[in-house]
Design a protein around this motif. Structure first.
Motif, PDB file in Angstrom:
ATOM      1  N   PRO A 197       0.827  -1.218   0.000  1.00  0.00           N
ATOM      2  CA  PRO A 197       0.000   0.000   0.000  1.00  0.00           C
ATOM      3  C   PRO A 197       0.857   1.262   0.000  1.00  0.00           C
ATOM      4  O   PRO A 197       0.535   2.243  -0.664  1.00  0.00           O
ATOM      5  CB  PRO A 197      -0.809  -0.106   1.287  1.00  0.00           C
ATOM      6  CG  PRO A 197      -0.685  -1.491   1.760  1.00  0.00           C
ATOM      7  CD  PRO A 197       0.499  -2.116   1.111  1.00  0.00           C
ATOM      8  N   GLY A 198       1.974   1.232   0.728  1.00  0.00           N
ATOM      9  CA  GLY A 198       2.852   2.399   0.811  1.00  0.00           C
ATOM     10  C   GLY A 198       3.428   2.804  -0.539  1.00  0.00           C
ATOM     11  O   GLY A 198       3.765   3.967  -0.750  1.00  0.00           O
ATOM     12  N   HIS A 235      -4.284 -13.445   0.604  1.00  0.00           N
ATOM     13  CA  HIS A 235      -3.674 -13.747  -0.713  1.00  0.00           C
ATOM     14  C   HIS A 235      -3.208 -12.543  -1.524  1.00  0.00           C
ATOM     15  O   HIS A 235      -3.097 -12.634  -2.739  1.00  0.00           O
ATOM     16  CB  HIS A 235      -4.624 -14.583  -1.594  1.00  0.00           C
ATOM     17  CG  HIS A 235      -5.193 -15.788  -0.930  1.00  0.00           C
ATOM     18  ND1 HIS A 235      -4.422 -16.715  -0.263  1.00  0.00           N
ATOM     19  CD2 HIS A 235      -6.470 -16.237  -0.822  1.00  0.00           C
ATOM     20  CE1 HIS A 235      -5.203 -17.673   0.221  1.00  0.00           C
ATOM     21  NE2 HIS A 235      -6.443 -17.404  -0.096  1.00  0.00           N
ATOM     22  N   PHE A 236      -2.965 -11.394  -0.905  1.00  0.00           N
ATOM     23  CA  PHE A 236      -2.334 -10.309  -1.672  1.00  0.00           C
ATOM     24  C   PHE A 236      -0.861 -10.685  -1.872  1.00  0.00           C
ATOM     25  O   PHE A 236      -0.224 -11.175  -0.940  1.00  0.00           O
ATOM     26  CB  PHE A 236      -2.413  -8.976  -0.911  1.00  0.00           C
ATOM     27  CG  PHE A 236      -3.559  -8.115  -1.343  1.00  0.00           C
ATOM     28  CD1 PHE A 236      -3.400  -7.195  -2.368  1.00  0.00           C
ATOM     29  CD2 PHE A 236      -4.805  -8.224  -0.741  1.00  0.00           C
ATOM     30  CE1 PHE A 236      -4.459  -6.393  -2.779  1.00  0.00           C
ATOM     31  CE2 PHE A 236      -5.862  -7.434  -1.142  1.00  0.00           C
ATOM     32  CZ  PHE A 236      -5.688  -6.514  -2.166  1.00  0.00           C
ATOM     33  N   PRO A 237      -0.312 -10.450  -3.074  1.00  0.00           N
ATOM     34  CA  PRO A 237       1.094 -10.828  -3.302  1.00  0.00           C
ATOM     35  C   PRO A 237       2.062 -10.033  -2.415  1.00  0.00           C
ATOM     36  O   PRO A 237       3.074 -10.550  -1.972  1.00  0.00           O
ATOM     37  CB  PRO A 237       1.335 -10.489  -4.779  1.00  0.00           C
ATOM     38  CG  PRO A 237      -0.012 -10.341  -5.391  1.00  0.00           C
ATOM     39  CD  PRO A 237      -0.945  -9.936  -4.297  1.00  0.00           C
ATOM     40  N   ALA A 238       1.744  -8.753  -2.150  1.00  0.00           N
ATOM     41  CA  ALA A 238       2.638  -7.903  -1.346  1.00  0.00           C
ATOM     42  C   ALA A 238       2.192  -7.867   0.104  1.00  0.00           C
ATOM     43  O   ALA A 238       1.024  -8.092   0.426  1.00  0.00           O
ATOM     44  CB  ALA A 238       2.650  -6.489  -1.918  1.00  0.00           C
ATOM     45  N   ALA A 239       3.132  -7.532   0.974  1.00  0.00           N
ATOM     46  CA  ALA A 239       2.815  -7.419   2.406  1.00  0.00           C
ATOM     47  C   ALA A 239       2.151  -6.074   2.693  1.00  0.00           C
ATOM     48  O   ALA A 239       2.157  -5.172   1.857  1.00  0.00           O
ATOM     49  CB  ALA A 239       4.111  -7.534   3.207  1.00  0.00           C
ATOM     50  N   GLY A 240       1.565  -5.962   3.882  1.00  0.00           N
ATOM     51  CA  GLY A 240       1.106  -4.655   4.363  1.00  0.00           C
ATOM     52  C   GLY A 240      -0.357  -4.332   4.140  1.00  0.00           C
ATOM     53  O   GLY A 240      -0.823  -3.274   4.564  1.00  0.00           O
ATOM     54  N   TRP A 241      -1.103  -5.238   3.472  1.00  0.00           N
ATOM     55  CA  TRP A 241      -2.506  -4.899   3.172  1.00  0.00           C
ATOM     56  C   TRP A 241      -3.417  -5.254   4.346  1.00  0.00           C
ATOM     57  O   TRP A 241      -4.354  -6.033   4.211  1.00  0.00           O
ATOM     58  CB  TRP A 241      -2.953  -5.620   1.892  1.00  0.00           C
ATOM     59  CG  TRP A 241      -2.346  -4.993   0.675  1.00  0.00           C
ATOM     60  CD1 TRP A 241      -1.206  -5.367   0.035  1.00  0.00           C
ATOM     61  CD2 TRP A 241      -2.849  -3.857  -0.033  1.00  0.00           C
ATOM     62  NE1 TRP A 241      -0.958  -4.534  -1.028  1.00  0.00           N
ATOM     63  CE2 TRP A 241      -1.949  -3.596  -1.098  1.00  0.00           C
ATOM     64  CE3 TRP A 241      -3.962  -3.027   0.125  1.00  0.00           C
ATOM     65  CZ2 TRP A 241      -2.132  -2.547  -1.997  1.00  0.00           C
ATOM     66  CZ3 TRP A 241      -4.147  -1.986  -0.764  1.00  0.00           C
ATOM     67  CH2 TRP A 241      -3.247  -1.756  -1.816  1.00  0.00           C
TER      68      TRP A 241
END
Length: 410
Positions: free
Chosen positions: A125-126, A173-179
């Motif tokens: 998200p960042g 299951h979001f590919p990136a961290a932080g969600w």
């Protein structure tokens, strides 16, 4: 936890159209496209003088345009009215697990600009949210649209989420961290200076599909999106049905085999998502190839554990027997889950979307055939199945429509 600014709606309110009568007339014209004064008189039940005054005021405020004259029925030809597409602009944003899309539209949903992001491990998200905000500003600049001409941005995102605070809570299951706990509406509202609304993607897709089919006037609609997860939404009497919590992904947790497996370390054992989702199909393919089954898949990727959905879609389109078998099994299980929904909800129309359904025509046919065979009261209870008019664009289009709908909310 990523903490952004407060709730968007506290900062900026979406512009509204005058009083109840103005809203009613605007909505009638918006639904029909181009309408004569005579038809409006008949459909609104207003007196001639009230209608004339309302139309004059809406035209003076730039919400309506006179669009020529209709056919004469003996007297003077009636004036035709339509909504003014340039009275405002809206953004639609789709935040999904596979991609994110941003569109800029006028009030007739003519698409003026669009951008896409392929979701990978880097799009936290960042990083993603500032890019989206920057892209939105660039779009406005290149079309010469001032930000105060934008009614707002609608976001359709993966749930669970909190619509009131505008927060994406903890999607899987979001590919990136932080969600997790991402206050998206507050962030965009603060950066862009106009109102931002959030709903889950299944709801915005249903809003989009319902609008594109508005002349048929189905009152009870069910939308199911089959991809990484199973997402669904329901509309009754033309309005989205909301539960006590955001329930977009919960139909995927419907148990169809009590002692069945589960995906990873979460969710119910033997739930629908374990048998009919992108992860489920990838796991099935990998397991069969490890057992020594022959398949075209091995010419695309010789290591079974690296087989992914895009390989499977390629092999399916080449009619590889193993791949056809795996997809057919998933569509069959999905049809069983769908029949459970039909037996509980009895919608008039069901729209099926998502990468799993759109990857091959046979999957839609298999799923709907199995669903009908297991639906009680069939054929007395008739249901219309559709893949919708908008396909994968339903979600982002519905997000934009959600903002336009606010103009006439009473």
């Amino acid at each position: 936890m990523i903490k952004y600014w407060g709730i968007a709606m506290h900062h900026h309110l979406i512009r509204e159209i005058g009083g109840r009568k103005h809203k009613e007339i605007y909505e009638l014209i918006r639904r029909h496209g181009t309408v004569s004064k005579i038809d409006l008189l008949e459909q609104s039940g207003m007196t001639g003088s009230t209608l004339t005054r309302t139309l004059e005021e809406l035209t003076a405020q730039n919400w309506l345009l006179e669009a020529g004259y209709g056919e004469s029925t003996g007297g003077r030809r009636p004036i035709l009215y339509q909504t003014n597409p340039k009275a405002g602009y809206v953004f639609g944003l789709d935040i999904s697990r596979l991609h994110t899309k941003l569109i800029l539209c006028d009030l007739h949903l003519n698409r003026l600009d669009a951008a896409n992001w392929l979701m990978d491990e880097s799009l936290t998200p960042g990083r993603l949210l500032p890019e989206i905000a920057q892209t939105a500003q660039t779009m406005l600049k290149s079309h010469g649209i001032p930000s105060d001409a934008v009614l707002g941005m609608g976001i359709g995102a993966v749930g669970p989420l909190d619509r009131v605070s505008g927060t994406i809570l903890e999607p899987l299951h979001f590919p990136a961290a932080g969600w997790r706990n991402v206050e998206v509406t507050g962030y965009f509202s603060e950066r862009l200076g106009f109102p931002v609304l959030l709903d889950n993607g299944a709801n915005t897709a249903l809003i989009g599909e319902s609008w594109s089919d508005r002349n048929r006037d189905y009152r009870h609609l069910l939308y199911v999106h089959v991809g990484v997860g199973i997402r669904s939404s329901m509309m009754s009497n033309g309005k989205v049905v909301y539960g006590a919590v955001d329930m977009e992904g919960s139909n995927g947790q419907m148990i169809i085999q009590t002692d069945g497996p589960r995906l990873g370390d979460h969710g119910n054992y033997g739930c629908l998502e374990t048998f009919a989702s992108i992860h489920a199909i990838e796991q099935q393919a990998q397991a069969r190839l490890k057992q020594g089954r022959s398949s075209l898949l091995l010419t695309l990727e010789d290591h079974p554990e690296k087989i992914n959905f895009s390989h499977l879609v390629q092999a399916l389109r080449q009619n590889d027997p193993l791949t056809v078998e795996i997809f057919t099994q998933a569509a069959t299980f999905f049809g069983i889950g769908l029949s459970n929904l039909l037996n509980i909800l009895h919608p008039e129309k069901v729209i099926l979307g998502g990468p799993l359904i759109s990857s091959h025509p046979s999957l839609f046919q298999t799923a709907t055939r199995v669903a009908i065979r297991n639906t009680y009261h069939y054929p007395t209870y008739q249901v219309v199945f559709s893949q919708g008019h908008l396909g994968e664009e339903a979600l982002v289009t519905g997000a934009a429509i959600m903002v336009i709908d606010q103009l006439t909310e009473v």
